[in-house]
Design a protein around this motif. Structure first.
Motif, PDB file in Angstrom:
ATOM      1  N   ASP A   1       0.842  -1.206   0.000  1.00 36.35           N
ATOM      2  CA  ASP A   1       0.000   0.000   0.000  1.00 36.35           C
ATOM      3  C   ASP A   1       0.873   1.250   0.000  1.00 36.35           C
ATOM      4  OD1 ASP A   1      -1.902   1.931   0.188  1.00 36.35           O
ATOM      5  OD2 ASP A   1      -2.790   1.223   2.058  1.00 36.35           O
TER       6      ASP A   1
ATOM      7  N   THR B   1      -0.057   4.108  -0.562  1.00 30.91           N
ATOM      8  CA  THR B   1      -0.780   5.271  -0.029  1.00 30.91           C
ATOM      9  C   THR B   1      -0.708   5.341   1.496  1.00 30.91           C
ATOM     10  OG1 THR B   1      -2.955   4.200   0.262  1.00 30.91           O
ATOM     11  CG2 THR B   1      -2.424   5.042  -1.935  1.00 30.91           C
TER      12      THR B   1
ATOM     13  N   ASP C   1      -6.817   7.213  -5.245  1.00 36.20           N
ATOM     14  CA  ASP C   1      -7.253   6.173  -4.314  1.00 36.20           C
ATOM     15  C   ASP C   1      -8.276   6.720  -3.326  1.00 36.20           C
ATOM     16  OD1 ASP C   1      -6.979   4.675  -1.612  1.00 36.20           O
ATOM     17  OD2 ASP C   1      -5.978   3.308  -3.006  1.00 36.20           O
TER      18      ASP C   1
ATOM     19  N   ALA D   1     -11.538   4.365  -2.957  1.00 30.47           N
ATOM     20  CA  ALA D   1     -11.477   3.378  -1.872  1.00 30.47           C
ATOM     21  C   ALA D   1     -12.422   3.657  -0.704  1.00 30.47           C
ATOM     22  CB  ALA D   1     -10.036   3.254  -1.370  1.00 30.47           C
TER      23      ALA D   1
ATOM     24  N   LEU E   1      -7.542  -1.765  -6.734  1.00 31.39           N
ATOM     25  CA  LEU E   1      -6.904  -1.026  -5.642  1.00 31.39           C
ATOM     26  C   LEU E   1      -5.598  -1.684  -5.199  1.00 31.39           C
ATOM     27  CD1 LEU E   1      -9.970   0.086  -3.474  1.00 31.39           C
ATOM     28  CD2 LEU E   1      -8.541   1.514  -4.949  1.00 31.39           C
TER      29      LEU E   1
ATOM     30  N   SER F   1      -2.916  -0.897  -7.767  1.00 34.64           N
ATOM     31  CA  SER F   1      -2.463   0.497  -7.756  1.00 34.64           C
ATOM     32  C   SER F   1      -1.599   0.793  -6.540  1.00 34.64           C
ATOM     33  CB  SER F   1      -3.670   1.444  -7.777  1.00 34.64           C
ATOM     34  OG  SER F   1      -4.331   1.465  -6.530  1.00 34.64           O
ATOM     35  N   ARG F   2      -1.872   0.128  -5.440  1.00 36.27           N
ATOM     36  CA  ARG F   2      -1.128   0.408  -4.196  1.00 36.27           C
ATOM     37  C   ARG F   2       0.264  -0.210  -4.190  1.00 36.27           C
ATOM     38  NH1 ARG F   2      -6.362  -0.437  -0.176  1.00 36.27           N
ATOM     39  NH2 ARG F   2      -7.250   1.646  -0.529  1.00 36.27           N
TER      40      ARG F   2
ATOM     41  N   ARG G   1       2.734   7.483  -8.014  1.00 30.70           N
ATOM     42  CA  ARG G   1       1.278   7.636  -8.004  1.00 30.70           C
ATOM     43  C   ARG G   1       0.747   8.220  -9.316  1.00 30.70           C
ATOM     44  NH1 ARG G   1      -0.436   4.090  -5.718  1.00 30.70           N
ATOM     45  NH2 ARG G   1      -2.457   5.091  -5.370  1.00 30.70           N
TER      46      ARG G   1
ATOM     47  N   PHE H   1      -7.536   3.370 -12.173  1.00 32.76           N
ATOM     48  CA  PHE H   1      -8.635   4.214 -11.714  1.00 32.76           C
ATOM     49  C   PHE H   1      -9.605   4.576 -12.838  1.00 32.76           C
ATOM     50  CE2 PHE H   1      -5.660   4.573  -8.216  1.00 32.76           C
ATOM     51  CZ  PHE H   1      -6.520   4.310  -7.166  1.00 32.76           C
TER      52      PHE H   1
END
Length: 526
Positions: A158, A160, A430, A434, A457, A460-461, A466, A473
Motif C-alpha cells: 500500500d 498510499t 485512491d 477506496a 486497488l 495500484s497500491r 502515483r 482508476f
C-alpha cells in the motif's frame, strides 16, 4: 476597496514592503502576539480522532499532531511528529517511523512509540461506524522498538499508507486520557499540535491558545485563534462585515462569493482568496431501498440530471460539473458519466425505466445536510427536485437535517437517496474511490465490488509512482458508472474571505483542504 488576492500578489506585496524597509506586514515577533477569529459552518461532530472521518478534522489538524503531515504547498507527506518515515522493503508492506526526540503532549505526558501504537490501534478496536478505521484496511500490526521506533506491517502492499498516516484521523493521543476500547466522552481534547484547546462551547466556538510544548513543522504567525461556528452563511458574512470575526472558511454561498467579487461598497475593506479545490458533491443511493435499489431507477436519474443547469443556477461559476468521482486535477480523472450518458435526455430515461417494467412516476425522498456545506444546499436540492419532477418520471421530496442528525440518519440506513460532500483525505485518486467501496466504507452502506477492492486497488497500491496508476482508476470509474451507486454532481473551488488586515489566507489551506490556522496573521499598520 475590495481586493481579490492571489499567492503571486501576496508575494509581490511582501517584496515591495521589504524593499521599502517599512512593514506592510508585521514582523514575526509581533505576529506571534496576535489573536485571530475565524468563522466557519463546519462544526465538529466529535472531538475524538478515533470517530472522525469528516469536517471535525479542521479542528483536529490544529490541536493534534500526526506522524506525517502536509505543510503548505506540499503534495506529498512530510515529517511532523516523526523525524523520518520510510518503507523498509521493496514491496511497500513494511513502513517504519522514527519519532523526534523529547516529544510531549500538551499535558506533559510523553509522546513516544507506545503512544503512537495506542493511538492507531484504538481506531481499529473502537471501529466506529463510518469512522476512520475504513482508512486502515491494509494495516495488519503495529510494533515498537524502544521509545522512538514504530513499525507498521501491512496485509498487502500500500503505497498510499504514508498519506493515510498524514490524515487528522491518525492524530496522536495520550494513552492515559484516551481509552483503548471506547471514545473519550468528557468533552475535552489533549494533543501535541500547534495549539491547545483552551475551551469549547459546542455549536458556538472553540478557543485555541499556543502550545508551548509543540515540536513540529508549523510556524505559528499568531498567538491564539477563536473558531466561531455559524448555522447559516448570511449571519457569518455579516459578522465579518461588522469585524466580529477576521476571516471565513467553509460555508460561503455562490451568491456571497459573487458579491465579494463585485466590489460593492458594503464589502469595502474585505478580500477573497480563491484556490482550485478537489472537494466534490455527489448523490448516494441506498440499494436496500425498494426503489433506489433498482439499477434502472439509478440509471434513469443519471440520464436526466443536468449538472450544467445546477451549477449555473445555484453556484454561479463557483463550481463546475463533475462526471467522475475523481475530480479534475487528480491523476485518473475522467468524464465517464458524460461519455456514457451524454446530455440530459428524458426520452432515454423513460426507455430505461420502461424496459425495467417501471411505468409510474418513481417516488423518492432526497435527504441533505442543512448546515454542513453552507446555505446553498437547500436551493441545490430544490433544483435537483425541479429537474427530476419536470421529466414526469419522478416524484421527488427533499428533506434537510442539521449535520449531526443527518449523519445519524444515513449511518442507520434511513435515507433512500442523500447528498454528500467529499473533501480529500489526501491528494490521490485512491482517496476518491477506496473510501466508498467495500463492506466498511465512509457511507456505512456496503458496496461490494470485487474487481475494485480485490484487483484494481491492490494493484495500484503496489505502485510507488502515483502518477502511474491512471489505468486502474479509469477502470474503477467505469465500474462506478455501471453501478450508479454514487452520482457525482460538481467540483468546487475553495475560498477564504477575510478583512484586508489579515494575511496568510493563500497559505492556510493544505492539500486536504483543511484550514491551517497558524498561517493567519494580522498585518501591521503604518
Amino acid at each position: 476597496m475590495f481586493y481579490r488576492t492571489s499567492l503571486q500578489a501576496a508575494a509581490a506585496l511582501a517584496s515591495i514592503s521589504l524593499l521599502a524597509g517599512c512593514g506592510v506586514f508585521s514582523d514575526e515577533d509581533t505576529q506571534s502576539e496576535q489573536k485571530i477569529s475565524v468563522g466557519t459552518m463546519s462544526e465538529p461532530t466529535t472531538l475524538d480522532p478515533a470517530a472522525a472521518w469528516d469536517g471535525s478534522w479542521e479542528l483536529m489538524r490544529n490541536v493534534f499532531q500526526t506522524l506525517l503531515s502536509f505543510p503548505s504547498g506540499s503534495t506529498a507527506p512530510q515529517p511532523d511528529a516523526a523525524k523520518s518515515c520510510r518503507f523498509t522493503d521493496a514491496s511497500n508492506k513494511l513502513f517504519e517511523c522514527e519519532l523526534k526526540p523529547g516529544l510531549t503532549f500538551s499535558n506533559g505526558d510523553k509522546l513516544d512509540a507506545a503512544a503512537v501504537k495506542h493511538s492507531i490501534e484504538r481506531i481499529q478496536t473502537i471501529d466506529v461506524k463510518g469512522g476512520p478505521n475504513g482508512l486502515l484496511g491494509s494495516l495488519d500490526t503495529v510494533e515498537t522498538t524502544g521509545d522512538r521506533i514504530v513499525k507498521f506491517s501491512l496485509k498487502t502492499p500500500d503505497a498510499t499508507f504514508p498519506f493515510i498516516l498524514a490524515t487528522p484521523a491518525m492524530s496522536l493521543v495520550p494513552p492515559d486520557e484516551y481509552p483503548s476500547d471506547k471514545l473519550r466522552e468528557d468533552g475535552k481534547l489533549t494533543g501535541s499540535g500547534p495549539y491547545v484547546l483552551d475551551s469549547y462551547d459546542k455549536g458556538k466556538k472553540a478557543e485555541l491558545v499556543e502550545n508551548s510544548k509543540y515540536q513540529g513543522f508549523a510556524k505559528r504567525k499568531n498567538k491564539a485563534v477563536t473558531i466561531r461556528y455559524f448555522g447559516d452563511s448570511d449571519t457569518m458574512v455579516e459578522a465579518l462585515k461588522k469585524k466580529q470575526i477576521d476571516a471565513i472558511y467553509r460555508g460561503l454561498t455562490a451568491k456571497e462569493v459573487v458579491n465579494f467579487q463585485s466590489k460593492q461598497p458594503e464589502y469595502d475593506g474585505l478580500q477573497l482568496v480563491e484556490t482550485v479545490g478537489a472537494d466534490i458533491r455527489y448523490l448516494v443511493f441506498n440499494t436496500k431501498d425498494p426503489m433506489a435499489g433498482k439499477l434502472a431507477v439509478r440509471r434513469a436519474i443519471a440520464q436526466v440530471v443536468d449538472r450544467g443547469a445546477l451549477v449555473g443556477k445555484v453556484y454561479q461559476g463557483t463550481a463546475e460539473p463533475l462526471y467522475s468521482m475523481v475530480p479534475k486535477g487528480i491523476s485518473g480523472h475522467t468524464t465517464e458519466f458524460f461519455d456514457r450518458y451524454g446530455e440530459p435526455n428524458v426520452t432515454k430515461a423513460r426507455k430505461i425505466l420502461r424496459e425495467a417494467g417501471i411505468s409510474k412516476p418513481v417516488a423518492l425522498t432526497f435527504w441533505y445536510s442543512s448546515d454542513r456545506y453552507g446555505s446553498a444546499s437547500t436551493p441545490e436540492f430544490a433544483e435537483i427536485k425541479r429537474q427530476l419532477d419536470a421529466t414526469g418520471l419522478f416524484k421527488i421530496t427533499v428533506q434537510g437535517r442539521p449535520e449531526k442528525d443527518f449523519q445519524k440518519g444515513y449511518k442507520a440506513g434511513e435515507y433512500p437517496v442523500f447528498g454528500r460532500g467529499w473533501f480529500p483525505d489526501f491528494p490521490d485518486p485512491d482517496n476518491f474511490v477506496a473510501p466508498f467501496v467495500g463492506q466498511k466504507n465512509v457511507l456505512n452502506i456496503p458496496y461490494d465490488s470485487p474487481e475494485i477492492t480485490d484487483q484494481l486497488l491492490p494493484a495500484s497500491r503496489r505502485e510507488s509512482d502515483r502518477g502511474a496508476v491512471t489505468k486502474q482508476f479509469e477502470r474503477a470509474q467505469e465500474i462506478l458508472v455501471d453501478d450508479v451507486r454514487l452520482l457525482p454532481l460538481w467540483q468546487g473551488k475553495l475560498y477564504v474571505a477575510s478583512s484586508e488586515e489579515i494575511g496568510g489566507g493563500e497559505l492556510a489551506l493544505d492539500p486536504q483542504t483543511v484550514m491551517q490556522m497558524w498561517e493567519l496573521y494580522r498585518k501591521a499598520s503604518w
